[in-house]
Design a protein around this motif. Structure first.
Motif, PDB file in Angstrom:
ATOM      1  N   LYS A   2       5.095 -27.162  20.768  1.00 39.95           N
ATOM      2  CA  LYS A   2       6.269 -26.596  21.410  1.00 39.95           C
ATOM      3  C   LYS A   2       7.534 -27.002  20.621  1.00 39.95           C
ATOM      4  O   LYS A   2       7.606 -28.085  20.058  1.00 39.95           O
ATOM      5  N   ALA A   3       8.507 -26.104  20.618  1.00 36.23           N
ATOM      6  CA  ALA A   3       9.802 -26.404  20.007  1.00 36.23           C
ATOM      7  C   ALA A   3      10.812 -25.406  20.521  1.00 36.23           C
ATOM      8  O   ALA A   3      10.509 -24.219  20.683  1.00 36.23           O
ATOM      9  N   ASP A   4      11.990 -25.897  20.816  1.00 33.49           N
ATOM     10  CA  ASP A   4      13.050 -25.018  21.315  1.00 33.49           C
ATOM     11  C   ASP A   4      13.265 -23.866  20.331  1.00 33.49           C
ATOM     12  O   ASP A   4      13.247 -24.063  19.111  1.00 33.49           O
ATOM     13  N   PRO A   5      13.453 -22.648  20.818  1.00 34.44           N
ATOM     14  CA  PRO A   5      13.680 -21.495  19.930  1.00 34.44           C
ATOM     15  C   PRO A   5      14.812 -21.721  18.937  1.00 34.44           C
ATOM     16  O   PRO A   5      14.728 -21.282  17.782  1.00 34.44           O
ATOM     17  N   ALA A   6      15.880 -22.405  19.380  1.00 41.40           N
ATOM     18  CA  ALA A   6      16.995 -22.675  18.470  1.00 41.40           C
ATOM     19  C   ALA A   6      16.545 -23.601  17.338  1.00 41.40           C
ATOM     20  O   ALA A   6      16.990 -23.458  16.183  1.00 41.40           O
ATOM     21  N   ARG A 220       3.988 -11.434  22.226  1.00 39.69           N
ATOM     22  CA  ARG A 220       4.866 -11.047  23.322  1.00 39.69           C
ATOM     23  C   ARG A 220       4.610 -11.920  24.551  1.00 39.69           C
ATOM     24  O   ARG A 220       5.528 -12.248  25.303  1.00 39.69           O
ATOM     25  N   GLY A 221       3.340 -12.330  24.737  1.00 36.08           N
ATOM     26  CA  GLY A 221       2.983 -13.127  25.903  1.00 36.08           C
ATOM     27  C   GLY A 221       3.179 -14.608  25.707  1.00 36.08           C
ATOM     28  O   GLY A 221       3.103 -15.382  26.665  1.00 36.08           O
ATOM     29  N   ALA A 222       3.422 -15.021  24.454  1.00 29.17           N
ATOM     30  CA  ALA A 222       3.594 -16.450  24.189  1.00 29.17           C
ATOM     31  C   ALA A 222       4.965 -16.907  24.663  1.00 29.17           C
ATOM     32  O   ALA A 222       5.962 -16.196  24.513  1.00 29.17           O
ATOM     33  N   PRO A 223       5.051 -18.117  25.233  1.00 33.97           N
ATOM     34  CA  PRO A 223       6.343 -18.639  25.668  1.00 33.97           C
ATOM     35  C   PRO A 223       7.319 -18.741  24.490  1.00 33.97           C
ATOM     36  O   PRO A 223       6.910 -18.900  23.340  1.00 33.97           O
ATOM     37  N   ALA A 224       8.579 -18.655  24.792  1.00 36.04           N
ATOM     38  CA  ALA A 224       9.595 -18.664  23.737  1.00 36.04           C
ATOM     39  C   ALA A 224       9.581 -19.964  22.946  1.00 36.04           C
ATOM     40  O   ALA A 224       9.940 -19.985  21.761  1.00 36.04           O
ATOM     41  N   ASP A 225       9.172 -21.069  23.587  1.00 31.29           N
ATOM     42  CA  ASP A 225       9.163 -22.350  22.880  1.00 31.29           C
ATOM     43  C   ASP A 225       7.822 -22.646  22.217  1.00 31.29           C
ATOM     44  O   ASP A 225       7.635 -23.724  21.656  1.00 31.29           O
ATOM     45  N   GLU A 226       6.889 -21.694  22.271  1.00 28.63           N
ATOM     46  CA  GLU A 226       5.601 -21.868  21.608  1.00 28.63           C
ATOM     47  C   GLU A 226       5.765 -21.599  20.109  1.00 28.63           C
ATOM     48  O   GLU A 226       6.346 -20.587  19.711  1.00 28.63           O
ATOM     49  N   VAL A 227       5.254 -22.492  19.290  1.00 25.77           N
ATOM     50  CA  VAL A 227       5.293 -22.287  17.835  1.00 25.77           C
ATOM     51  C   VAL A 227       4.103 -21.424  17.453  1.00 25.77           C
ATOM     52  O   VAL A 227       2.943 -21.815  17.657  1.00 25.77           O
ATOM     53  N   VAL A 228       4.393 -20.235  16.942  1.00 20.02           N
ATOM     54  CA  VAL A 228       3.324 -19.271  16.624  1.00 20.02           C
ATOM     55  C   VAL A 228       3.248 -19.064  15.106  1.00 20.02           C
ATOM     56  O   VAL A 228       4.154 -19.430  14.355  1.00 20.02           O
ATOM     57  N   HIS A 229       2.138 -18.450  14.701  1.00 17.67           N
ATOM     58  CA  HIS A 229       1.882 -18.262  13.268  1.00 17.67           C
ATOM     59  C   HIS A 229       1.494 -16.825  12.971  1.00 17.67           C
ATOM     60  O   HIS A 229       0.971 -16.123  13.833  1.00 17.67           O
ATOM     61  N   CYS A 230       1.746 -16.416  11.759  1.00 22.06           N
ATOM     62  CA  CYS A 230       1.332 -15.089  11.310  1.00 22.06           C
ATOM     63  C   CYS A 230      -0.177 -15.090  11.113  1.00 22.06           C
ATOM     64  O   CYS A 230      -0.717 -15.966  10.423  1.00 22.06           O
ATOM     65  N   GLU A 231      -0.862 -14.128  11.724  1.00 21.17           N
ATOM     66  CA  GLU A 231      -2.314 -14.081  11.613  1.00 21.17           C
ATOM     67  C   GLU A 231      -2.771 -13.715  10.196  1.00 21.17           C
ATOM     68  O   GLU A 231      -3.923 -13.951   9.826  1.00 21.17           O
ATOM     69  N   GLU A 232      -1.864 -13.168   9.379  1.00 21.36           N
ATOM     70  CA  GLU A 232      -2.223 -12.751   8.024  1.00 21.36           C
ATOM     71  C   GLU A 232      -2.043 -13.875   7.007  1.00 21.36           C
ATOM     72  O   GLU A 232      -2.929 -14.149   6.211  1.00 21.36           O
ATOM     73  N   CYS A 233      -0.881 -14.512   7.007  1.00 20.54           N
ATOM     74  CA  CYS A 233      -0.609 -15.523   5.968  1.00 20.54           C
ATOM     75  C   CYS A 233      -0.506 -16.941   6.508  1.00 20.54           C
ATOM     76  O   CYS A 233      -0.445 -17.886   5.722  1.00 20.54           O
ATOM     77  N   GLY A 234      -0.452 -17.112   7.814  1.00 21.32           N
ATOM     78  CA  GLY A 234      -0.488 -18.442   8.405  1.00 21.32           C
ATOM     79  C   GLY A 234       0.836 -19.159   8.525  1.00 21.32           C
ATOM     80  O   GLY A 234       0.887 -20.278   9.036  1.00 21.32           O
ATOM     81  N   VAL A 235       1.953 -18.564   8.071  1.00 26.11           N
ATOM     82  CA  VAL A 235       3.237 -19.253   8.164  1.00 26.11           C
ATOM     83  C   VAL A 235       3.709 -19.280   9.617  1.00 26.11           C
ATOM     84  O   VAL A 235       3.255 -18.506  10.465  1.00 26.11           O
ATOM     85  N   ILE A 236       4.644 -20.169   9.897  1.00 21.71           N
ATOM     86  CA  ILE A 236       5.251 -20.219  11.230  1.00 21.71           C
ATOM     87  C   ILE A 236       6.141 -18.996  11.387  1.00 21.71           C
ATOM     88  O   ILE A 236       7.013 -18.739  10.552  1.00 21.71           O
ATOM     89  N   LEU A 237       5.909 -18.239  12.430  1.00 26.42           N
ATOM     90  CA  LEU A 237       6.713 -17.046  12.693  1.00 26.42           C
ATOM     91  C   LEU A 237       7.836 -17.404  13.655  1.00 26.42           C
ATOM     92  O   LEU A 237       7.599 -17.949  14.733  1.00 26.42           O
ATOM     93  N   VAL A 238       9.048 -17.079  13.265  1.00 27.74           N
ATOM     94  CA  VAL A 238      10.209 -17.337  14.107  1.00 27.74           C
ATOM     95  C   VAL A 238      10.607 -16.024  14.766  1.00 27.74           C
ATOM     96  O   VAL A 238      10.905 -15.039  14.089  1.00 27.74           O
ATOM     97  N   ARG A 239      10.580 -16.036  16.108  1.00 26.06           N
ATOM     98  CA  ARG A 239      10.886 -14.808  16.852  1.00 26.06           C
ATOM     99  C   ARG A 239      12.360 -14.783  17.263  1.00 26.06           C
ATOM    100  O   ARG A 239      12.912 -15.784  17.681  1.00 26.06           O
ATOM    101  N   THR A 240      12.966 -13.616  17.137  1.00 25.27           N
ATOM    102  CA  THR A 240      14.338 -13.398  17.572  1.00 25.27           C
ATOM    103  C   THR A 240      14.408 -12.060  18.284  1.00 25.27           C
ATOM    104  O   THR A 240      13.395 -11.394  18.475  1.00 25.27           O
ATOM    105  N   LYS A 241      15.618 -11.667  18.656  1.00 18.94           N
ATOM    106  CA  LYS A 241      15.779 -10.387  19.313  1.00 18.94           C
ATOM    107  C   LYS A 241      15.412  -9.226  18.378  1.00 18.94           C
ATOM    108  O   LYS A 241      15.149  -8.094  18.847  1.00 18.94           O
TER     109      LYS A 241
END
Length: 245
Positions: A2-6, A220-241
């Motif tokens: 978990k990590a704050d979106p900011a 879309r279903g993941a919480p905003a503070d959930e750290v997610v990854h790209c299923e293709e390259c594995g990097v951390i994906l940062v979501r914004t508006k």
């Protein structure tokens, strides 16, 4: 994790700085001056070898000229002595005949030596031109090498300055990023070259691939503070508006 979106968005600033550092490192490795210097160094070595070759040939000819000069001087001295004996008093007919024969032999020997000397001196004159040309070629090659080294050093100094600035920017971007998140980011950066990337209009900005519907649904279903990854390259994906979720 978990990590704050900011906080997650701070990874984008860090990733941009790291990308610039990567580009600078690539530029350092691929400076055209590196290959040009290698070629220029080879040209200098070749020019030096050529100069040694022609100077050695010139030295050999100089020794031949000195040898012939000594031989000619010896023949002339012998001729002068025989002439003095021939014109001297009390010389018998047989001795005079022998001296005359020797003088004729010495004259032929001197003529042969002088012809050989002239030929070698012509060769020496020609090789002298080659020596001058080789010295000029070496000087030009060394000048080019010096200029390339100066250009290379100037380019490296620019890269050093840019890298120092980017490292300071990296240090400034680190505060506020939790240790576990930074460790995850660094691990992916070591593996993939990129640690985090923006998800923009459903497309990962690291691998530039658009995520499929299933992945988008999960994000879309993941919480905003959930750290997610790209299923293709594995990097951390940062979501914004602008992620299009």
């Amino acid at each position: 994790m978990k990590a704050d979106p900011a906080v997650q968005r701070k990874l984008l600033d860090l990733s941009e700085v790291d990308a610039e550092l990567t580009r600078l490192a690539h530029r350092r490795r691929t400076l055209p001056e590196h290959d040009e210097l290698t070629q220029a160094e080879a040209a200098v070595r070749q020019a030096k070898d050529k100069l040694v070759e022609v100077e050695t040939a010139a030295g050999d000819l100089d020794r031949d000229i000195r040898r012939i000069e000594r031989d000619v001087d010896g023949v002339r001295a012998r001729t002068e002595r025989d002439n003095q004996m021939l014109t001297g008093a009390g010389i018998g007919a047989k001795q005079a005949s022998d001296l005359q024969h020797e003088l004729e032999t010495l004259a032929r020997r001197q003529s042969i030596l002088e012809d050989e000397q002239l030929e070698i001196m012509e060769q020496r004159e020609a090789i002298g031109v080659d020596v001058e040309h080789s010295r000029e070629a070496l000087a030009a090659a060394e000048q080019k090498l010096s200029e390339l080294a100066e250009r290379r050093d100037s380019a490296l100094a620019d890269i050093d300055a840019a890298e120092a600035g980017r490292r300071r920017a990296r240090e400034e971007a680190l505060p506020g990023i939790p240790a576990d998140l930074l460790a995850a980011y660094d691990k992916r950066r070591e593996q993939r070259g990129v640690g985090a990337a923006l998800l923009l209009q459903r497309r990962c900005q690291a691998c530039r691939l658009e995520l499929d519907r299933t992945a988008i649904s999960e994000l879309r279903g993941a919480p905003a503070d959930e750290v997610v990854h790209c299923e293709e390259c594995g990097v951390i994906l940062v979501r914004t508006k602008e992620s299009g979720l």
